[in-house]
Structure formats: structure tokens, C-alpha cells
Design a protein around this motif. Structure first.
Motif, PDB file in Angstrom:
ATOM      1  N   ASP A  34       0.840  -1.189   0.000  1.00 26.76           N
ATOM      2  CA  ASP A  34       0.000   0.000   0.000  1.00 26.76           C
ATOM      3  C   ASP A  34       0.878   1.242   0.000  1.00 26.76           C
ATOM      4  O   ASP A  34       2.108   1.160   0.174  1.00 26.76           O
ATOM      5  N   LEU A  35       0.214   2.380  -0.188  1.00 29.53           N
ATOM      6  CA  LEU A  35       0.919   3.643  -0.016  1.00 29.53           C
ATOM      7  C   LEU A  35       1.194   3.843   1.466  1.00 29.53           C
ATOM      8  O   LEU A  35       0.532   3.230   2.310  1.00 29.53           O
ATOM      9  N   ARG A  36       2.166   4.695   1.782  1.00 34.12           N
ATOM     10  CA  ARG A  36       2.321   5.113   3.177  1.00 34.12           C
ATOM     11  C   ARG A  36       2.214   6.638   3.240  1.00 34.12           C
ATOM     12  O   ARG A  36       2.599   7.334   2.298  1.00 34.12           O
ATOM     13  N   ARG A  37       1.642   7.114   4.324  1.00 31.18           N
ATOM     14  CA  ARG A  37       1.339   8.547   4.435  1.00 31.18           C
ATOM     15  C   ARG A  37       2.607   9.354   4.674  1.00 31.18           C
ATOM     16  O   ARG A  37       3.382   9.045   5.601  1.00 31.18           O
ATOM     17  N   PRO A  38       2.831  10.368   3.849  1.00 33.29           N
ATOM     18  CA  PRO A  38       3.998  11.230   4.079  1.00 33.29           C
ATOM     19  C   PRO A  38       3.856  12.001   5.389  1.00 33.29           C
ATOM     20  O   PRO A  38       2.758  12.126   5.929  1.00 33.29           O
ATOM     21  N   MET A  39       4.979  12.544   5.859  1.00 31.17           N
ATOM     22  CA  MET A  39       4.964  13.251   7.144  1.00 31.17           C
ATOM     23  C   MET A  39       4.342  14.641   7.007  1.00 31.17           C
ATOM     24  O   MET A  39       3.774  15.158   7.963  1.00 31.17           O
ATOM     25  N   THR A  40       4.479  15.262   5.841  1.00 32.27           N
ATOM     26  CA  THR A  40       4.048  16.655   5.689  1.00 32.27           C
ATOM     27  C   THR A  40       3.347  16.876   4.345  1.00 32.27           C
ATOM     28  O   THR A  40       3.503  16.085   3.415  1.00 32.27           O
ATOM     29  N   GLU A  41       2.626  17.984   4.255  1.00 29.76           N
ATOM     30  CA  GLU A  41       1.996  18.382   2.988  1.00 29.76           C
ATOM     31  C   GLU A  41       3.065  18.671   1.928  1.00 29.76           C
ATOM     32  O   GLU A  41       2.859  18.419   0.748  1.00 29.76           O
ATOM     33  N   THR A  42       4.206  19.181   2.359  1.00 27.73           N
ATOM     34  CA  THR A  42       5.294  19.440   1.399  1.00 27.73           C
ATOM     35  C   THR A  42       5.736  18.129   0.775  1.00 27.73           C
ATOM     36  O   THR A  42       5.988  18.053  -0.438  1.00 27.73           O
ATOM     37  N   ALA A  43       5.800  17.088   1.590  1.00 31.32           N
ATOM     38  CA  ALA A  43       6.212  15.771   1.064  1.00 31.32           C
ATOM     39  C   ALA A  43       5.148  15.228   0.104  1.00 31.32           C
ATOM     40  O   ALA A  43       5.476  14.603  -0.911  1.00 31.32           O
ATOM     41  N   VAL A  44       3.864  15.491   0.402  1.00 29.78           N
ATOM     42  CA  VAL A  44       2.791  15.072  -0.527  1.00 29.78           C
ATOM     43  C   VAL A  44       3.024  15.742  -1.877  1.00 29.78           C
ATOM     44  O   VAL A  44       3.002  15.084  -2.933  1.00 29.78           O
ATOM     45  N   ARG A  45       3.286  17.045  -1.841  1.00 29.63           N
ATOM     46  CA  ARG A  45       3.474  17.772  -3.105  1.00 29.63           C
ATOM     47  C   ARG A  45       4.700  17.257  -3.854  1.00 29.63           C
ATOM     48  O   ARG A  45       4.698  17.145  -5.072  1.00 29.63           O
ATOM     49  N   GLY A  46       5.737  16.898  -3.123  1.00 31.27           N
ATOM     50  CA  GLY A  46       6.950  16.355  -3.755  1.00 31.27           C
ATOM     51  C   GLY A  46       6.644  15.041  -4.470  1.00 31.27           C
ATOM     52  O   GLY A  46       7.078  14.821  -5.612  1.00 31.27           O
ATOM     53  N   LEU A  47       5.886  14.167  -3.821  1.00 31.94           N
ATOM     54  CA  LEU A  47       5.540  12.876  -4.445  1.00 31.94           C
ATOM     55  C   LEU A  47       4.636  13.091  -5.651  1.00 31.94           C
ATOM     56  O   LEU A  47       4.747  12.387  -6.659  1.00 31.94           O
ATOM     57  N   MET A  48       3.754  14.076  -5.551  1.00 35.54           N
ATOM     58  CA  MET A  48       2.882  14.388  -6.700  1.00 35.54           C
ATOM     59  C   MET A  48       3.723  14.821  -7.889  1.00 35.54           C
ATOM     60  O   MET A  48       3.487  14.394  -9.012  1.00 35.54           O
ATOM     61  N   ARG A  49       4.706  15.681  -7.634  1.00 37.07           N
ATOM     62  CA  ARG A  49       5.571  16.153  -8.737  1.00 37.07           C
ATOM     63  C   ARG A  49       6.345  14.981  -9.333  1.00 37.07           C
ATOM     64  O   ARG A  49       6.475  14.842 -10.535  1.00 37.07           O
ATOM     65  N   ARG A  50       6.872  14.111  -8.459  1.00 38.52           N
ATOM     66  CA  ARG A  50       7.738  13.021  -8.913  1.00 38.52           C
ATOM     67  C   ARG A  50       6.958  11.947  -9.665  1.00 38.52           C
ATOM     68  O   ARG A  50       7.432  11.394 -10.636  1.00 38.52           O
ATOM     69  N   HIS A  51       5.734  11.653  -9.219  1.00 35.39           N
ATOM     70  CA  HIS A  51       5.048  10.467  -9.750  1.00 35.39           C
ATOM     71  C   HIS A  51       3.777  10.749 -10.536  1.00 35.39           C
ATOM     72  O   HIS A  51       3.242   9.829 -11.155  1.00 35.39           O
TER      73      HIS A  51
END
Ligand code: SAM
Length: 236
Positions: free
Chosen positions: A165-182
Motif C-alpha cells: 500500500d501507499l504510506r502517508r507522508p509526514m508533511t503536505e510538502t512531502a505530498v506535493r513532492g511525491l505528486m511532482r515526482r510520480h
């Protein structure tokens, strides 16, 4: 970052279509290879004796079901999902090559399954299963105990369980980083769902606590890459 639940079932036709058409080849191949490697390990139990019965929980359009059914053609595999739109995509794909996956069936059912939900299936596709897999279902469940309870209900003694499964990032900034990357070039609906899924996902510690509460604390939980977690174990 606290968990924010998303809708459990992926009911919107546009959502199911975007998901079915997305390219998850890299991560789906890696998950399938991991399952096959674990199956080939010397710890194999009676539950895996042929014909192996497999269930794919929250199978969606069948991305993992088709891969496993191709890799183990003698296996009997049941894909279960609660969303009609997702199963439509799976059945449409199977209908294109009706003789290619003779041991593969799909069933619409919402977990936890009602006792009569599997009654319409022919005996070989009914529980217990020797291999239980699930990819990207856990984060959809408002109550994660539904997955661990369903696994215990459906599994044969000694059955192998492989969940990713996915795992929850620690921060909203990390969410945005994963969105950009993937998902930078993904359709809008897929980007929306990916961001919701990241926020709805669990952290490994939380999954370990779920397993403990379910009496499955001997299962292992580990982080994979930048956004996934894996749970592997065998039923007693
Ligand atoms: C992100 S998709 C993953 C699909 C597939 N496992 C794959 O590997 O591509 C999650 C799926 O879980 C299904 N789902 C969510 N909650 C469910 C439940 N309680 N019972 C059955 N299916 C469920 C959704 O409808 C959706 O098709």
C-alpha cells in the motif's frame, strides 16, 4: 500529518477509467515479482499445494490479478472489488481474450463480505485461499481492521499474505513532492486521487498496531521506496 479518509469505493466511471488506463507497470511488476519470489521460498506450506487458490482483495481493474493469473496459469484466482466501474474494466479486459485466463474470476463485493457473498461462485473459487494479496486497498478502508479480519476469514491455515500500500507522508510538502515526482503528467482525476490516497494512507507504525490488534503481530511491515509499505506474513 493526520490521516484524512477518502471515499472507500472508486465508484465514479471517470475515476475507474483513468485508473484502468494509467501506467502502473513498474510498481505492479515489482509487486508481482515479490509475490512470486515469496511463493518460491522454501517456507511454502500445504496451503500452497496445487491448484493454488488466490484472492486479490480490492482488485480494481485487475492489474495484479491478470499478472498473477498469467504467471501461475494453473492457479485459481478470484479478484474482489466493491466498485462496479472497476470490475467492468477488469471484465472487459478478460473478454478480449476469453481463453487466456481460464482460472480467473471477478466478483463484486464490499469488504467485509456478507456470508452469502461468495455463495454464487463454483467451489474451486470459494475460500479458503492459500495466497491472499492486496495492492492499494488498505488506505481506502475507513476501518483498516476490515482488511485484517477479511484475511483471517478467507485464508487457509498456513496461507501466505502479501499486502502493499501507499504510506502517508509526514508533511503536505512531502505530498506535493511525491505528486511532482510520480503524477506530474497524469490526468487531473488521477492526480486528485493520488493526493487523496497519500493523505488517507497509514504509516508503518500504525499498520503494525493494526496487526497487533488483529492478532497478526508476527507479520512484518516494511517501508518500500519513497511511498509504499509492504506487509508479509503467514497465517498460523
Ligand atoms: C487504488 S484501487 C487498487 C486496485 C488494484 N488493487 C490495483 O492494484 O490496481 C483500490 C480499490 O479498492 C476498492 N475498495 C475500496 N474499499 C473496498 C471495500 N471495502 N471492499 C471492496 N473493495 C474496496 C476500490 O473500489 C478500488 O477499486
Amino acid at each position: 500529518m493526520n490521516r484524512i479518509c477518502e471515499p472507500e469505493l472508486m465508484l465514479e466511471p471517470i475515476q475507474a477509467r483513468a485508473y484502468a488506463e494509467a501506467d502502473f507497470n513498474g510498481s505492479d511488476r515489482a509487486f508481482t515479482t515479490r509475490i512470486l519470489t515469496l511463493l518460491a521460498a522454501p517456507a511454502a506450506t500445504q496451503a500452497e499445494r496445487p491448484p493454488l487458490r488466490i484472492v486479490d482483495l480490492g482488485c480494481g481493474p485487475g492489474n495484479i490479478s491478470f499478472r498473477l493469473a498469467s504467471a501461475i496459469p494453473e492457479a485459481l484466482l478470484l479478484g474482489i472489488d466493491g466498485a462496479a466501474a472497476m470490475l467492468e474494466a477488469a471484465r472487459a479486459r478478460q473478454a478480449l481474450e476469453p481463453r487466456r485466463w481460464p482460472g480467473l474470476r471477478f466478483l463484486q463485493g464490499r469488504l467485509p463480505l456478507a456470508p452469502e457473498a461468495l455463495a454464487g461462485l463454483s467451489t474451486p473459487f470459494r475460500p479458503p485461499y492459500g495466497l491472499l494479496v492486496s495492492n492499494s486497498l488498505l488506505h481506502h478502508l475507513h476501518d483498516p481492521a476490515v482488511l485484517w479480519g477479511s484475511i483471517q476469514t478467507l485464508a487457509a491455515p498456513g496461507a501466505l499474505v502479501v499486502v502493499r500500500d501507499l504510506r502517508r507522508p509526514m508533511t503536505e510538502t512531502a505530498v506535493r513532492g511525491l505528486m511532482r515526482r510520480h503524477a506530474a503528467r497524469a490526468p487531473v482525476v488521477l492526480r486528485r486521487d493520488f493526493s487523496h490516497s497519500l493523505r488517507a494512507a497509514f504509516r508503518p507504525r500504525e499498520v503494525a498496531d493494526q496487526l497487533k490488534a488483529a492478532g497478526l503481530s508476527h507479520f512484518t511491515v516494511k517501508e518500500l521506496g519513497d511511498r509504499h509499505l509492504e506487509v508479509v506474513g503467514r497465517l498460523a
